[in-house]
Design a protein around this motif. Structure first.
Motif, PDB file in Angstrom:
ATOM      1  N   TYR A  16       5.218  11.414   0.503  1.00 55.76           N
ATOM      2  CA  TYR A  16       5.083  12.621   1.023  1.00 55.76           C
ATOM      3  C   TYR A  16       5.088  13.551  -0.199  1.00 55.76           C
ATOM      4  N   VAL A  17       4.073  14.509  -0.505  1.00 55.05           N
ATOM      5  CA  VAL A  17       4.211  15.433  -1.280  1.00 55.05           C
ATOM      6  C   VAL A  17       4.271  17.012  -0.966  1.00 55.05           C
ATOM      7  N   ASP A  18       4.715  17.772  -1.257  1.00 51.70           N
ATOM      8  CA  ASP A  18       4.737  19.315  -0.888  1.00 51.70           C
ATOM      9  C   ASP A  18       3.803  20.054  -1.997  1.00 51.70           C
ATOM     10  N   THR A  19       2.641  19.849  -1.746  1.00 53.00           N
ATOM     11  CA  THR A  19       1.524  20.339  -2.432  1.00 53.00           C
ATOM     12  C   THR A  19       0.368  20.712  -1.707  1.00 53.00           C
TER      13      THR A  19
ATOM     14  N   TYR B 211      -4.796  19.952   4.094  1.00 51.22           N
ATOM     15  CA  TYR B 211      -4.312  18.667   4.311  1.00 51.22           C
ATOM     16  C   TYR B 211      -5.112  17.748   3.899  1.00 51.22           C
ATOM     17  N   ARG B 212      -4.523  16.619   3.033  1.00 51.64           N
ATOM     18  CA  ARG B 212      -5.342  15.488   2.472  1.00 51.64           C
ATOM     19  C   ARG B 212      -4.262  14.457   2.461  1.00 51.64           C
ATOM     20  N   SER B 213      -4.881  13.179   2.688  1.00 54.13           N
ATOM     21  CA  SER B 213      -4.177  12.082   2.528  1.00 54.13           C
ATOM     22  C   SER B 213      -5.070  10.888   1.880  1.00 54.13           C
TER      23      SER B 213
ATOM     24  N   MET C 282       0.681  -1.069  -0.119  1.00 53.00           N
ATOM     25  CA  MET C 282      -0.093   0.087   0.014  1.00 53.00           C
ATOM     26  C   MET C 282       0.815   1.209  -0.079  1.00 53.00           C
ATOM     27  N   ILE C 283       0.430   2.255  -0.394  1.00 51.72           N
ATOM     28  CA  ILE C 283       0.959   3.421  -0.458  1.00 51.72           C
ATOM     29  C   ILE C 283       0.219   4.718   0.189  1.00 51.72           C
ATOM     30  N   LEU C 284       0.704   5.469   0.931  1.00 54.63           N
ATOM     31  CA  LEU C 284      -0.025   6.770   1.293  1.00 54.63           C
ATOM     32  C   LEU C 284       0.496   7.945   0.750  1.00 54.63           C
ATOM     33  N   ILE C 285      -0.417   8.753   0.198  1.00 51.64           N
ATOM     34  CA  ILE C 285       0.147  10.062  -0.535  1.00 51.64           C
ATOM     35  C   ILE C 285      -0.466  11.112   0.561  1.00 51.64           C
ATOM     36  N   THR C 286       0.328  11.964   0.610  1.00 52.92           N
ATOM     37  CA  THR C 286      -0.047  12.971   1.727  1.00 52.92           C
ATOM     38  C   THR C 286       0.827  14.036   1.443  1.00 52.92           C
ATOM     39  N   ASN C 287       0.021  15.398   2.120  1.00 52.94           N
ATOM     40  CA  ASN C 287       0.963  16.528   2.147  1.00 52.94           C
ATOM     41  C   ASN C 287       0.954  17.147   3.748  1.00 52.94           C
ATOM     42  N   ASN C 288       0.384  15.645   4.518  1.00 53.15           N
ATOM     43  CA  ASN C 288       0.567  16.139   6.085  1.00 53.15           C
ATOM     44  C   ASN C 288       1.860  15.526   6.744  1.00 53.15           C
ATOM     45  N   ASP C 289       2.607  16.394   6.962  1.00 49.60           N
ATOM     46  CA  ASP C 289       4.098  15.974   7.646  1.00 49.60           C
ATOM     47  C   ASP C 289       4.103  15.118   8.807  1.00 49.60           C
ATOM     48  N   LEU C 290       3.014  14.864   9.453  1.00 44.33           N
ATOM     49  CA  LEU C 290       2.926  14.256  10.733  1.00 44.33           C
ATOM     50  C   LEU C 290       2.796  12.763  10.398  1.00 44.33           C
ATOM     51  N   PHE C 291       2.561  12.160   9.144  1.00 47.62           N
ATOM     52  CA  PHE C 291       3.038  10.927   8.992  1.00 47.62           C
ATOM     53  C   PHE C 291       4.466  10.631   8.740  1.00 47.62           C
ATOM     54  N   LYS C 292       5.365  11.623   8.551  1.00 49.87           N
ATOM     55  CA  LYS C 292       6.453  11.229   8.305  1.00 49.87           C
ATOM     56  C   LYS C 292       7.225  10.297   9.364  1.00 49.87           C
ATOM     57  N   ASN C 293       6.962  10.562  10.613  1.00 47.69           N
ATOM     58  CA  ASN C 293       7.824   9.630  11.442  1.00 47.69           C
ATOM     59  C   ASN C 293       6.682   9.090  12.437  1.00 47.69           C
ATOM     60  N   ASN C 294       5.618   8.768  11.807  1.00 46.03           N
ATOM     61  CA  ASN C 294       4.534   8.253  12.526  1.00 46.03           C
ATOM     62  C   ASN C 294       3.799   6.893  11.918  1.00 46.03           C
ATOM     63  N   ILE C 295       4.207   6.500  11.045  1.00 41.28           N
ATOM     64  CA  ILE C 295       3.397   5.229  10.249  1.00 41.28           C
ATOM     65  C   ILE C 295       4.181   4.101  10.920  1.00 41.28           C
ATOM     66  N   LYS C 296       3.294   3.327  11.694  1.00 43.88           N
ATOM     67  CA  LYS C 296       3.797   2.222  12.212  1.00 43.88           C
ATOM     68  C   LYS C 296       3.587   0.615  11.629  1.00 43.88           C
ATOM     69  N   ARG C 297       3.327   0.706  10.530  1.00 42.61           N
ATOM     70  CA  ARG C 297       3.141  -0.333   9.542  1.00 42.61           C
ATOM     71  C   ARG C 297       4.237  -0.376   8.523  1.00 42.61           C
ATOM     72  N   ASP C 298       4.918  -1.558   8.286  1.00 39.25           N
ATOM     73  CA  ASP C 298       5.949  -1.722   7.095  1.00 39.25           C
ATOM     74  C   ASP C 298       5.239  -1.878   5.925  1.00 39.25           C
ATOM     75  N   ASP C 299       4.089  -2.395   5.826  1.00 36.45           N
ATOM     76  CA  ASP C 299       3.336  -2.412   4.600  1.00 36.45           C
ATOM     77  C   ASP C 299       2.769  -1.289   4.025  1.00 36.45           C
ATOM     78  N   ILE C 300       2.890  -0.201   4.462  1.00 40.29           N
ATOM     79  CA  ILE C 300       2.530   1.216   4.054  1.00 40.29           C
ATOM     80  C   ILE C 300       3.653   2.014   3.714  1.00 40.29           C
ATOM     81  N   GLU C 301       3.891   2.381   2.308  1.00 41.30           N
ATOM     82  CA  GLU C 301       4.853   3.269   1.976  1.00 41.30           C
ATOM     83  C   GLU C 301       4.371   4.787   1.915  1.00 41.30           C
TER      84      GLU C 301
ATOM     85  N   GLY D 136      -3.409  18.980  -5.335  1.00 43.93           N
ATOM     86  CA  GLY D 136      -2.174  18.574  -5.769  1.00 43.93           C
ATOM     87  C   GLY D 136      -2.045  17.022  -5.026  1.00 43.93           C
ATOM     88  N   VAL D 137      -2.552  16.817  -4.076  1.00 44.38           N
ATOM     89  CA  VAL D 137      -2.548  15.366  -3.348  1.00 44.38           C
ATOM     90  C   VAL D 137      -3.547  14.611  -4.324  1.00 44.38           C
ATOM     91  N   LEU D 138      -4.698  14.964  -4.518  1.00 47.33           N
ATOM     92  CA  LEU D 138      -5.727  14.209  -5.296  1.00 47.33           C
ATOM     93  C   LEU D 138      -5.033  14.053  -6.674  1.00 47.33           C
TER      94      LEU D 138
END
Length: 124
Positions: A23-26, A61-63, A1-20, A30-32
């Motif tokens: 991060y997009v600075d938009t 913010y959108r993810s 799985m892949i998470l596309i987000t502009n929310n930097d809170l996810f950068k160090n807080n995803i606790k699952r290895d199956d989610i890549e 732009g996320v959509l």
């Protein structure tokens, strides 16, 4: 799985290895659009692009969570195109306010919380 987000809170807080994390600075749309590009490359949408009750012209913010598929998923194409049109319409009528940082933090937490609970519902 892949998470596309502009929310930097996810950068160090995803606790699952199956989610890549991708991060997009938009902005919100732009996320959509990045999610749309991935859908056209055979990814399938796992979360609704307009989840939650905060309108596109209220938050920045959108993810979006996607999974790789082996063919074009027409339902995902329709869903993302409708979401882009809806968000664009909202933003045409009213841009997000220049929120102070504490309010932006609240929006980050809301987006993070909704998606984190969604992760809990998806099998590893």
């Amino acid at each position: 799985m892949i998470l596309i987000t502009n929310n930097d809170l996810f950068k160090n807080n995803i606790k699952r290895d199956d989610i890549e994390l991708k991060y997009v600075d938009t902005d919100y749309v732009g996320v959509l659009k990045k999610a749309r590009d991935m859908i056209h490359a055979n990814y399938k949408m796992l979360t609704h692009p307009l989840y939650g009750s905060i309108k596109p012209n209220e938050t920045v913010y959108r993810s979006v969570l996607l999974e790789e598929g082996n063919s074009l998923d027409s339902d995902s194409v329709i869903l993302i195109e409708d979401a882009i049109a809806t968000a664009t319409k909202f933003l045409r009528n009213s841009q997000p306010k220049p929120w102070p940082e504490d309010i932006l933090d609240d929006f980050r937490v809301i987006d993070f919380d909704i998606l984190s609970h969604t992760f809990d519902q998806i099998e590893k």
